[in-house]
Enzyme design. Structure first.
Site, short mmCIF file in Angstrom:
data_model
loop_
_atom_site.label_atom_id
_atom_site.label_comp_id
_atom_site.label_asym_id
_atom_site.label_seq_id
_atom_site.Cartn_x
_atom_site.Cartn_y
_atom_site.Cartn_z
N HIS A 100 0.81 -1.22 0.00
CA HIS A 100 0.00 0.00 0.00
C HIS A 100 0.84 1.27 0.00
O HIS A 100 0.31 2.36 0.17
CB HIS A 100 -0.91 0.01 1.24
CG HIS A 100 -0.14 -0.08 2.52
ND1 HIS A 100 0.32 -1.28 3.02
CD2 HIS A 100 0.27 0.87 3.39
CE1 HIS A 100 0.96 -1.06 4.16
NE2 HIS A 100 0.95 0.24 4.40
N ARG A 243 -4.74 -8.01 1.96
CA ARG A 243 -5.71 -7.57 2.96
C ARG A 243 -7.00 -7.12 2.26
O ARG A 243 -6.94 -6.51 1.19
CB ARG A 243 -5.18 -6.38 3.77
CG ARG A 243 -3.99 -6.72 4.67
CD ARG A 243 -3.54 -5.50 5.44
NE ARG A 243 -3.10 -4.43 4.54
CZ ARG A 243 -3.06 -3.14 4.88
NH1 ARG A 243 -3.48 -2.75 6.07
NH2 ARG A 243 -2.62 -2.24 4.02
#
Length: 449
Positions: A100, A243
């Site tokens: 991310h 995730r």
């Protein structure tokens, strides 16, 4: 001459390209990884970042020049490297990814044979060898074979559910221009769902912002789309989609903590009397649900390497972290960003209750602060202060990960970040939002002082 590689972090490699990570460093990491694992064959892939292909080519060059054969699975998510490492005859796997992080970053995540995490000691030895460049000489050059695992991976994901039990749900999916869109496309023809696709195409420029749904500002577009389309569910992923994050039918973001309990219950309904692993940041809800459903709950230190180790020790069916990492025994005890939403979709298909209803009781019984981050100069000093203030009247003190302090009606965990100068605070109570707000303000004041 020894170089000092700043890209090695607590669990993996991560850094700005080309300053901290470049093709030369990737090449040396490849050679060092092959030496450390005495690897004869390694699976390699990369996420959607623009620097991924070049770094992967350099990494492969290092592996093959150290005599290691490479299976190149192409553009993928971290979970697909985990799948390759557990299903192919390889000694390890490497995914070139920065998850991310912003677009100027890249990195690498490593596993051993059977997708076991490499230890911190192994990572340190890889770092040292990549820095000194004192590689054993070899006259053998490894081969490179390109392999498409998509059909096998699709079958594996679908094995967690019974497609015959599914109903025509409407689901908003937000890949954040990361790699998750490809998995939705792969599964779409096998599922009776209507997908509303947001930021679906992979784009390493991240035109709609960094793919990190933990940032509240990144949740807005998913939440709005759920309401607009009257969807049953919203899902968002980070860049390498290990995730997944959930939104109920009202577009409300569901804290990862409550998803751990929900997924534990779903798993135990199918396979009773199993061990479940959780992290200590927030735990009362998970403990209660696991006990109610006939399972056995065990705590583990936060972090994928620790969770996976504890899961293997306990032969756990499932493990969950409040940070939206979900681990499955059937997936070599690794975390996965697609198995959770498939399990949830099956639950919703078989229930007359919406997602908000499935978590409402949990949220009311154990309201939580969510993770609060504080920049500090001396984390240990703050931990000592908090321990001195609260431990004399506490029912229970636990040091599994940071400082966990438990009272009759509330508890908190505070721990230092492994990668940043931050303290991370989590608080929960027993059905008392007023107490939650009071204690959040109280602890915030102490930490900031």
């Amino acid at each position: 001459m020894k170089t000092n590689l700043q890209c090695f972090k607590a669990y993996d490699v991560r850094g700005k390209v080309p300053q901290a990570l470049n093709e030369q460093i990737a090449y040396e990491i490849g050679r060092a990884f092959a030496v450390e694992l005495n690897a004869k064959k390694v699976a390699v892939g990369h996420d959607i970042r623009l620097t991924g292909p070049a770094l992967t080519t350099a990494l492969i060059k290092g592996l093959t020049e150290q005599g290691c054969d490479v299976i190149h699975i192409g553009q993928c998510g971290t979970e697909e490297i985990y799948f390759a490492a557990q299903t192919l005859a390889v000694d390890g796997g490497i995914c070139v990814t920065a998850s991310h992080n912003p677009k100027e970053y890249n990195g690498m995540k490593f596993v051993q044979q059977d997708a076991k995490p490499i230890s911190s000691e192994q990572l340190l030895r890889i770092k040292n060898l990549a820095e000194t460049k004192e590689f054993p000489t070899t006259t053998v050059i490894g081969t490179v074979t390109k392999v498409d695992l998509s059909s096998q991976y699709k079958a594996h994901l679908l094995s967690y559910i019974d497609p015959a039990l599914l109903t025509p749900l409407k689901i908003v999916v937000n890949a954040g221009n990361g790699g998750a869109g490809a998995i939705i496309d792969l599964l779409e023809d096998a599922l009776p769902f209507t997908f509303i696709k947001l930021h679906h195409e992979a784009n390493g420029q991240f035109p709609n912002g960094v793919p990190n749904p933990l940032l509240p500002e990144n949740r807005v577009v998913t939440a709005k789309a759920v309401v607009e389309h009257k969807a049953d569910l919203g899902i968002a992923w980070d860049g390498d989609f290990d995730r997944c994050f959930f939104f109920d039918e009202n577009g409300r973001y569901i804290e990862g903590y409550y998803m751990v309990g929900l997924l534990a219950a779903a798993q135990l309904a199918k396979t009773p009397s199993q061990n479940i692993i959780y992290d200590p940041r927030l735990c009362w809800n998970t403990q209660a649900i696991v006990e109610k459903n006939g399972g056995h709950a065990y705590v583990s230190k936060t972090g994928h390497a620790f969770i996976k180790e504890t899961m293997r020790e306990k032969n756990a069916l499932y493990g969950g972290e409040m940070s939206a990492h979900h681990y499955f025994r059937q997936f070599a005890y690794c975390d996965n960003g697609n198995i959770p939403w498939l399990i949830l979709a099956e639950m919703l298909s078989q229930s007359n209750v919406k997602l908000s209803g499935l978590v409402e009781e949990q949220q009311q019984a154990y309201p939580c602060s969510g993770e609060l981050n504080f920049t500090v100069t001396d984390a240990q000093a703050v931990l000592t202060t908090l321990n001195d203030i609260y431990s004399p009247t506490a029912l229970k003190i636990e040091l599994t990960d940071g400082l966990s302090v438990e009272f009759t009606h509330w508890r908190f965990n505070v721990r230092a970040s492994n990668t940043e100068p931050l303290l991370r605070l989590n608080i929960e109570t027993r059905a008392d939002t007023i107490l939650l707000n009071e204690k959040t303000a109280e602890l915030t004041k102490i930490i900031q002082a």
